[in-house]
Write an enzyme that holds these catalytic residues in place. Structure first.
Site, PDB file in Angstrom:
ATOM      1  N   ILE A 203      13.056   8.853 -17.251  1.00  0.00           N
ATOM      2  CA  ILE A 203      13.531   7.858 -16.289  1.00  0.00           C
ATOM      3  C   ILE A 203      15.031   8.006 -16.153  1.00  0.00           C
ATOM      4  O   ILE A 203      15.748   8.113 -17.152  1.00  0.00           O
ATOM      5  CB  ILE A 203      13.200   6.438 -16.786  1.00  0.00           C
ATOM      6  N   LYS A 204      15.455   7.998 -14.906  1.00  0.00           N
ATOM      7  CA  LYS A 204      16.888   8.095 -14.636  1.00  0.00           C
ATOM      8  C   LYS A 204      17.331   6.841 -13.916  1.00  0.00           C
ATOM      9  O   LYS A 204      16.773   6.502 -12.863  1.00  0.00           O
ATOM     10  CB  LYS A 204      17.142   9.321 -13.753  1.00  0.00           C
TER      11      LYS A 204
END
Lengths: 307, 307, 307, 307, 307
Positions: A203-204
């Site tokens: 996840i960014k």
């Protein structure tokens, strides 16, 4: 395989060995290989902001090969880009660095207060280009968020069946949010949670501020005295929001800064707060290669704990 | 197989033995196994309300494993959650408790007076994760209700062909309803009927108030003197609205309460009125585990008729 | 979940949680639930040997319901049968015992020295009937073995993707083998290995004799002094041949015996040698129900270690 | 709905209400409607034996409409024929009598000691023609039996999913059997069992003789003293072989006889032995219509118990 | 990326970057990574020769984990095995070594003078297990060679579209060849050519003798004075036969030898002749691990040119 990488892989028990293998390729490549930390070079700004805004500051960056070389030379864990950029270098640099195919993209030719992105790559594309993962952007808060969630659901299911990893760019935006809200601590935490619930392996998100956007959330943050005063505390909270640290959570480098100290402080905060690393685009490819390599090197030193 | 469970299964004559087997798995598991009553742990609030609002009250709940453990230890019939939470524990807890994959979800990042939910899970996902059922939310009264009904139709058809059970969260909301109307007796009854007509095996609604939202309905309730004064009477009426009791109807635990007596009285009313049990989320996972186990245990005692 | 069942599940790391869940259903059901041992009732003899030969000894066994009842009452881990027998009881007994759909079958209307079996059930059938697994027969040594291996490959891939378990009946037969060779220690070991290499979760073979069929094998058995003098030693060797004990290996009860002591000695040898249990067909359903229950009970006592 | 028809439908618990509805259409139509008995007119001899052999004895029978009319006028439960015959009358007689599409057929242009049949109709065809069922021939004992079993498996799965009934003509033939063996009591019983295990709703076999073909079977018939001396006893045994009477089992009328008394005695034996009726082709359409109606009427009287 | 690996990849211009990436994974992994040479551990003998013959000499080798560990510890470029062996370790060793799924296999339970192999793995399997390549055996000279070529064609097409590499075991066998002919220089050269023409990325053949099998070939070998006197000369000739060295050609280690010097001389000859390395099965896993590591280490020293 280091114990830390093995531990990280153990969090993904629902995935097949193929997806684990590609996660391992990302985690074991480059200067940070084996540390459980990642520094990834993303170059989707040509699509997202336009070429001149993206590349004129450092004209060699107009050339797609430039970014492969930068990522390889810097020892990044991976290079992420849209279909065209990957197609332009995938043969010449085959096997040199794990690739992440950005599978949707948006431009700024329209000023949508509720943005979305269009599908621009597929699982088939990722396989034929030798990618380790697909990347996908969602805009929690946009009126189009539901379409994006649904598209990600289908794409992630296919990617996982085919043994790829799934990286989600989770960027809160849209008419339901203030500009300040896009990086508010509660909203970034929410965005991390949504990406994790949608099945993201990695996840960014953006680095959050101490601002709290939603009243219902504010009550909880205050009542529970959730520490969010420092950047490291905020990172730690976002890590909690991504399944108590059991999902790989990385932070975007954000807009181009002139002051590297600010940037390095951010990396230090991410590292101190238990974040898994950074995805650094504009702050690397918009400066001369030597300077970019220096910055990326310093970022890696921080994440390696050697600086 | 108890006579009661056998009787309940007999209501689902159009379903194949696969769906009956999965309904039996739900009905026969845990402390209430065999009674025909269910207490289910649902944890979709991370997605629906955000992580801090959901988990900060009891920080271990940020960890997806916490909820598997809570549901197993409490002896719930099932654990229901979105894709990400299930993926994060499905291997480690394989075979320990029936799982329900929440196949659509919505966040609160926008203030939609006509809410909807996005597809976030599939029948393929449910099968690969070993789930007994898929769960799906509809919002009767929303401008988007038709989309949701249509999506449910397609998903339920596929789930039933593959031998899964179908659980429908039927929550009246939208611009056509007042806030009070969302839990009005006529509207909740209507929502239960719609879910049943859409083919739900198990229906989840909120506990209704004595408020009547629609004038056309009010005339009938008054003319026919439908008893709705007590909570138990209202439950009995909703049970009637779900095919005269021939569909499994359970009630949501609602918002976090500080007063357990209120909650226990609700369970007693549900039991007295012929409801099939409760789905208890925030009132279980937002308190320390020991307290949660105590509350869930008391709920099960009530539904088991031993308290 | 007992530690032993958890340990067994850990061997199947390439499988999704759905297949693990169905393996757990088999391992956790019935009197042997949780021990890691299995006693399964298979009734495919109506197809394989003809109805009179199979059921006339105990005429209630003509009725498909009889076998469901026998398996349930005896506390077997599962009941395995062809499509028709399962269809004839799957609704009435839904949820009462894990089912295994025998997905191919052969009759004895032809005297083929190279036998084969025809596809008689599908993954779709298994899902709609609520089965935990599909079963499939291969005949290593038959001229048709390649067709059977290929069919199993395709069926197993689909079953695993849909979260089912895969049970393989591996019976060496065919023109390349002597009659004695069909149960030779080297050949049974080979058959177990082939089933395991083809991806079986559970392998069923016949109890081997001390005969060695192949000269090339004999040299190794003699040179390495592999102990095969006693039945328990032979079982231990076959367990080794099935991935050093890391695949569930069960033994068929074989032809009807009049002397239960012989049979019970076989179960003791299987238990002593580290086998995972028995699949007992003719020796259970071809005797009156009370006698069958007694025999199955004694088998379970042996596998439970309580006798 | 008579209790008997309801009872019969109760045996098909794995089937969807669509297949039950079509079974009910067959069971409730015509003079025997509601009795649980069936007399069906099949006319596939034009394909199976050639037109002159089939129809020259009664030339109006060359006309496909003739058979619709005969079946309707006689009050048969259904009319079964290959695609062409059904297409030639399906519009004109739509809704007048349940139709069974014979979905495979063989000719006698080759003298195969191991016969097979070719696919000649599909589930799609059956639906567009308004059929209640598909019919399919298997030849247990033929070298091609495996192909036929596999084709039936796929066709029956599709037919059941689409709510059709499945009728299986199970005719033992092939190089593994003697000519006498084709109607031997053990072989006919085996053929009935195989059809039932393959998932047939309705099974059609030939009336067996007292001959026993297989040595392994003979031992059982003798040891168990299975009564097979009279035709009625043999019918009762075959009924047992078809899931203890829990599958609809009908008998073919066989070759053209000149002596109706023989034929009527057969019907009486079938009725006495618990058979479900007859499928009467050549003995009806190869005689003048009036005579055919008389014979069919007498058959129905016998099955109705009024004669 | 070393120049040599880059050069090798340049030969595969028709392949997509995905297949090149996987070739690079094979070429860059382990102690020989980057040299353009490969030592691969293959363990399909459990299927091909039976478990006792394969593993009794070194009993830890019954355990599927043993071979993963051996290949990893030795620093092999890859580990190749059938489906079952890979499934048994793919999660635990995910990312530790490139895997090759052997996609067809044959046993020795029949003495076929024209051998074949059955499909035992698929491209889908390879992707879900994280493999870099599929492996496939052809038997040039067998009456079934055409079936094998056709199956390889279809499988290789799919594998290449999905970005996998294709390794072909090309073993001349069959009624058209003498036993001596199976390793004749002309026949091995022919087998290498056929594999290359079928689209193999990597070709595995046996080390040839100086025997010439076919008269038509002998004339040419003699007329052109093709040097085949020494093993190195013969290797060089086979390399020529595999597209003048523009396909990766490796040699099988052959049967277990007691004299390591012979084996090492073979490796030296392969190296001297321009071969790309060895695939060493029985000579590694059939001896104690320490001895196996020593032998593999010496082989790698030879191919690395350091010994």
């Amino acid at each position: 395989m280091t114990p830390r990488v093995r531990e990280i892989l153990s969090w993904y028990g629902a995935d097949n060995p193929g997806s684990l293998t590609n996660l391992a390729r990302l985690l074991n490549h480059g200067r940070l290989g084996g540390t459980g930390k990642l520094v990834i070079l993303p170059v989707d700004q040509g699509f997202e902001h336009g070429p001149a805004r993206s590349f004129a500051l450092n004209p060699p960056a107009y050339d797609p090969r430039y970014h492969f070389e930068l990522a390889i030379e810097a020892g990044c864990n991976a290079y992420a880009a849209p279909l065209g950029f990957l197609e332009a270098g995938a043969r010449d640099f085959a096997g040199e660095i794990p690739l992440i195919l950005k599978a949707n993209d948006g431009d700024v030719l329209r000023d949508d207060k509720d943005p979305t992105q269009a599908p621009t790559g597929s699982v088939e594309d990722a396989l034929r280009l030798g990618c380790a993962a697909i990347g996908f952007t969602i805009y929690p808060g946009s009126a189009h968020e539901g379409d994006l969630y649904g598209q990600l659901r289908a794409l992630a299911q296919e990617a996982k069946a085919k043994g790829l990893a799934v990286v989600v760019w989770s960027y809160p935006r849209g008419s339901g949010l203030t500009k300040e809200g896009e990086t508010a601590i509660d909203i970034i935490g929410y965005a991390a949670q949504i990406a994790a619930q949608l099945g993201a392996h990695i996840i960014k998100v953006k680095l959050p501020t101490a601002h709290i956007e939603q009243e219902a959330a504010r009550k909880v943050y205050e009542a529970q005295k959730i520490p969010i005063a420092t950047a490291a505390e905020r990172v730690r909270h976002i890590v909690d929001c991504a399944f108590a640290g059991r999902r790989i959570l990385i932070f975007s480098g954000g807009a181009t800064v002139t002051d590297d100290d600010t940037l390095l402080d951010e990396f230090r905060a991410i590292h101190a707060g238990g974040g898994f690393g950074s995805i650094i685009g504009r702050n690397s490819f918009q400066r001369p290669q030597a300077a970019a390599l220096q910055l990326l090197g310093r970022a890696m030193d921080i994440y390696a704990g050697t600086s």
